[in-house]
Design a protein around this motif. Structure first.
Motif, short mmCIF file in Angstrom:
data_model
loop_
_atom_site.label_atom_id
_atom_site.label_comp_id
_atom_site.label_asym_id
_atom_site.label_seq_id
_atom_site.Cartn_x
_atom_site.Cartn_y
_atom_site.Cartn_z
N ALA A 74 0.90 -0.68 0.04
CA ALA A 74 0.15 0.28 -0.36
C ALA A 74 0.28 0.76 0.20
CB ALA A 74 -1.27 -0.17 1.24
N GLU A 75 2.23 1.03 0.41
CA GLU A 75 2.72 2.04 0.98
C GLU A 75 3.77 2.50 -0.31
OE1 GLU A 75 4.73 1.25 4.65
OE2 GLU A 75 3.40 2.40 5.47
N ARG A 76 3.90 1.69 -1.39
CA ARG A 76 4.93 1.72 -2.58
C ARG A 76 4.30 2.61 -3.73
NH1 ARG A 76 6.52 -4.93 -3.71
NH2 ARG A 76 7.10 -5.47 -1.96
N ALA A 77 5.43 3.01 -4.24
CA ALA A 77 5.28 3.83 -5.05
C ALA A 77 5.05 3.59 -6.58
CB ALA A 77 5.71 5.45 -5.37
N PRO A 78 4.15 4.31 -7.70
CA PRO A 78 4.04 3.36 -8.71
C PRO A 78 4.76 4.22 -10.21
CG PRO A 78 2.13 4.92 -8.92
CD PRO A 78 2.97 5.04 -6.99
N TYR A 79 5.49 4.70 -9.30
CA TYR A 79 6.66 6.36 -10.21
C TYR A 79 8.14 5.89 -9.44
CZ TYR A 79 2.63 7.19 -12.28
OH TYR A 79 0.65 7.71 -12.86
N ASP A 80 9.41 6.12 -10.11
CA ASP A 80 11.02 6.25 -9.45
C ASP A 80 11.57 7.29 -9.96
OD1 ASP A 80 13.25 6.18 -7.88
OD2 ASP A 80 13.43 4.31 -7.55
N VAL A 81 12.13 8.40 -9.15
CA VAL A 81 12.27 9.41 -9.89
C VAL A 81 13.86 9.70 -9.82
CG1 VAL A 81 10.08 11.33 -9.57
CG2 VAL A 81 12.19 11.17 -8.17
N HIS A 82 14.36 8.55 -8.86
CA HIS A 82 16.19 9.08 -8.87
C HIS A 82 15.71 7.21 -9.33
CE1 HIS A 82 19.11 9.66 -5.70
NE2 HIS A 82 19.72 9.10 -7.09
N THR A 83 16.74 6.56 -10.18
CA THR A 83 17.38 5.64 -10.61
C THR A 83 18.78 5.74 -11.12
OG1 THR A 83 15.90 4.35 -12.36
CG2 THR A 83 14.62 4.13 -10.40
N HIS A 84 19.19 4.34 -11.55
CA HIS A 84 21.01 4.58 -12.44
C HIS A 84 20.96 4.10 -13.02
CE1 HIS A 84 21.94 8.51 -10.25
NE2 HIS A 84 21.34 8.21 -8.44
N PHE A 85 20.83 3.91 -14.22
CA PHE A 85 20.99 2.50 -15.23
C PHE A 85 22.80 3.00 -16.44
CE2 PHE A 85 21.02 -0.13 -18.93
CZ PHE A 85 20.76 -1.20 -18.36
N ILE A 86 23.70 2.00 -16.97
CA ILE A 86 24.90 2.47 -18.31
C ILE A 86 24.58 1.52 -19.05
CG2 ILE A 86 27.21 2.32 -18.07
CD1 ILE A 86 27.45 2.57 -14.94
N PRO A 87 23.45 1.92 -20.43
CA PRO A 87 23.56 1.06 -21.24
C PRO A 87 25.19 0.69 -21.45
CG PRO A 87 22.61 3.60 -21.70
CD PRO A 87 23.67 3.66 -20.44
N GLU A 88 24.61 -0.36 -22.52
CA GLU A 88 25.86 -1.71 -23.03
C GLU A 88 26.50 -0.45 -23.45
OE1 GLU A 88 28.75 -4.05 -23.93
OE2 GLU A 88 27.31 -4.39 -22.13
N ALA A 89 26.19 0.47 -24.63
CA ALA A 89 27.24 1.16 -25.79
C ALA A 89 27.82 2.22 -24.54
CB ALA A 89 26.29 2.51 -26.35
N ALA A 90 27.58 2.66 -23.22
CA ALA A 90 28.56 3.45 -22.95
C ALA A 90 29.54 3.04 -22.11
CB ALA A 90 27.47 4.54 -21.58
N MET A 91 29.24 1.60 -22.11
CA MET A 91 30.18 0.87 -21.36
C MET A 91 31.03 0.21 -21.96
SD MET A 91 29.62 0.25 -17.76
CE MET A 91 30.52 -1.50 -17.71
N GLU A 92 30.47 -0.22 -23.33
CA GLU A 92 31.80 -0.60 -24.65
C GLU A 92 32.22 0.49 -24.55
OE1 GLU A 92 29.26 -1.44 -28.00
OE2 GLU A 92 29.40 -3.24 -26.91
N TRP A 93 31.88 2.40 -24.64
CA TRP A 93 32.52 3.85 -24.34
C TRP A 93 34.12 3.60 -23.10
CZ3 TRP A 93 34.11 7.71 -21.52
CH2 TRP A 93 34.19 8.77 -22.33
N LEU A 94 33.65 3.36 -22.26
CA LEU A 94 34.49 2.98 -21.29
C LEU A 94 35.57 2.00 -21.47
CD1 LEU A 94 31.81 3.90 -17.56
CD2 LEU A 94 33.86 5.15 -18.66
N ARG A 95 34.82 0.93 -22.25
CA ARG A 95 36.06 -0.45 -22.27
C ARG A 95 36.91 0.51 -22.18
NH1 ARG A 95 32.05 -3.36 -22.25
NH2 ARG A 95 30.86 -4.55 -20.18
N ALA A 96 37.18 1.04 -23.85
CA ALA A 96 37.68 1.43 -25.25
C ALA A 96 38.51 2.91 -24.68
CB ALA A 96 36.72 0.89 -26.35
N GLU A 97 37.49 3.44 -24.47
CA GLU A 97 38.80 4.99 -24.35
C GLU A 97 39.81 5.01 -22.53
OE1 GLU A 97 39.46 8.49 -24.65
OE2 GLU A 97 38.05 8.19 -25.82
N ARG A 98 40.96 5.20 -23.56
CA ARG A 98 42.22 5.25 -22.72
C ARG A 98 42.27 6.99 -22.28
NH1 ARG A 98 46.41 2.29 -26.36
NH2 ARG A 98 45.86 0.03 -26.52
N ARG A 99 41.17 7.61 -22.53
CA ARG A 99 41.98 8.71 -22.02
C ARG A 99 41.04 8.95 -20.75
NH1 ARG A 99 39.95 12.40 -26.42
NH2 ARG A 99 38.49 10.77 -26.81
N VAL A 100 40.44 7.73 -20.32
CA VAL A 100 39.25 7.85 -19.45
C VAL A 100 40.09 6.52 -17.87
CG1 VAL A 100 36.95 7.75 -18.18
CG2 VAL A 100 37.03 8.65 -20.24
#
Length: 332
Positions: free
Chosen positions: A10-36
């Motif tokens: 009864a107390e749970r919310a059907p919405y959530d305005v604060h969550t985080h995710f890292i898509p696969e394309a961003a992970m691939e960029w991190l793995r390949a980007e030597r400047r980071v």
């Protein structure tokens, strides 16, 4: 008393305005980007690998951060029908060269926009922008919103400059023109006195939010950009609790109120807040001083300090997220 573990259905919310995710394309960029400077470290066998960014922003890379199916399954299991997804703050990359930050932001934002298009009933998203080059940040915000993102998640400033600094005018003008959400989400506090016992997170993160919010009030930034929808993480940090001191300073010192058109307590109702607070007493204070219509359900999922599932709130999350124009139904 503390809210403890899982809320009742009864107390749970059907919405959530604060969550985080890292898509696969961003992970691939991190793995390949030597400047980071990225490093993966298996610290203990019972946890996921830890990702360290530029030598200082380490966090456990839980599967829910990077596996879309697991994220969406957790969302369904928690009874959350729609989530606002933000990039991970550790990947803001403000300390990198601006060209690197801007490239990473484009990759991240395009991937999130594509994911939202695949699941419009379940997801909305915010962009990350190169705050270390504000004019580029403005352009990337407009580009990302043109692809369907609702605004941006940003830190409380960049380097020694807070968001009320004139340098950030290009970004704030763009955000105001497009009625963007700007979600203030700090990174860990770097004060050398508190670099132990998890204090950079426990007290440093809400402190950074407080500093940013007060600067936005005192500098007149909230007046100059009235159409920005400011969202403060973690219940607004210490801002609601110290409103009495701000009010007294406003009355006593003309220099405090010189750029302000109203009292500090009135500005408190210009922000939106998530309810990632864990304690019902604190939550009641926030509702009282900010107004129930300004407090939105949030969780900070899937970080360790997440309030999962998000507690219900009275504010109209549908309007905040602009869901009226979408085909939408609440999960059973």
């Amino acid at each position: 008393m503390s809210t403890g573990g899982l809320a009742s259905s009864a107390e749970r919310a059907p919405y959530d305005v604060h969550t985080h995710f890292i898509p696969e394309a961003a992970m691939e960029w991190l793995r390949a980007e030597r400047r980071v400077g990225t490093q993966w470290e298996q610290r203990t066998p019972d946890k996921a690998p830890f990702l360290t960014v530029n030598g200082r922003w380490a966090f456990e890379l839980k599967p829910e951060f990077v596996e879309a199916g697991l994220y969406l399954a957790a969302q369904r299991a928690a009874g959350v029908a729609h989530s606002l997804v933000s990039p991970v703050p550790q990947l803001f990359l403000y300390e990198s060269e601006p060209e690197v930050t801007a490239e990473g932001a484009r990759v991240y934002n395009d991937a999130l926009a594509a994911w939202v298009r695949e699941h419009p009933q379940a997801l909305s998203a915010l962009a990350t922008v190169p705050l270390n080059r504000p004019e580029w940040a403005a352009a990337e915000l407009e580009r990302a919103m043109g692809r369907g993102l609702l605004g941006a998640i940003i830190g409380p400033g960049c380097g020694e400059r807070l968001l009320g600094d004139e340098a950030f005018r290009p970004l704030l003008e763009a955000a105001d023109a497009h009625k963007a959400i700007l979600f203030i989400h700090p990174l860990l506090n770097m004060d050398p006195r508190i670099q132990r016992r998890r204090m950079p997170n426990l007290i440093g993160v809400p402190w950074e939010t407080t500093v940013c919010a007060v600067d936005l009030m005192l500098s007149g930034t909230l007046d100059r950009y009235p159409r920005i929808r400011w969202l403060l993480a973690h219940g607004g940090g210490y801002l609601p609790y110290q409103m009495g001191r701000l009010e007294q300073g406003w009355q006593v010192w003309p220099g405090v109120r010189s750029e302000m058109s109203m009292r500090p307590s009135d500005y408190l109702r210009r922000f939106y807040y998530d309810n990632v607070l864990w304690d019902q007493r604190v939550a009641r204070l926030l509702l009282e001083v900010a107004g129930a219509e300004r407090v939105l359900p949030g969780s900070d999922f899937p970080f360790d300090l997440c309030a999962w599932p998000p507690a219900a709130a009275q504010a109209d999350a549908t309007a905040f997220l602009g869901l009226a124009h979408r085909p939408f139904r609440t999960q059973e």
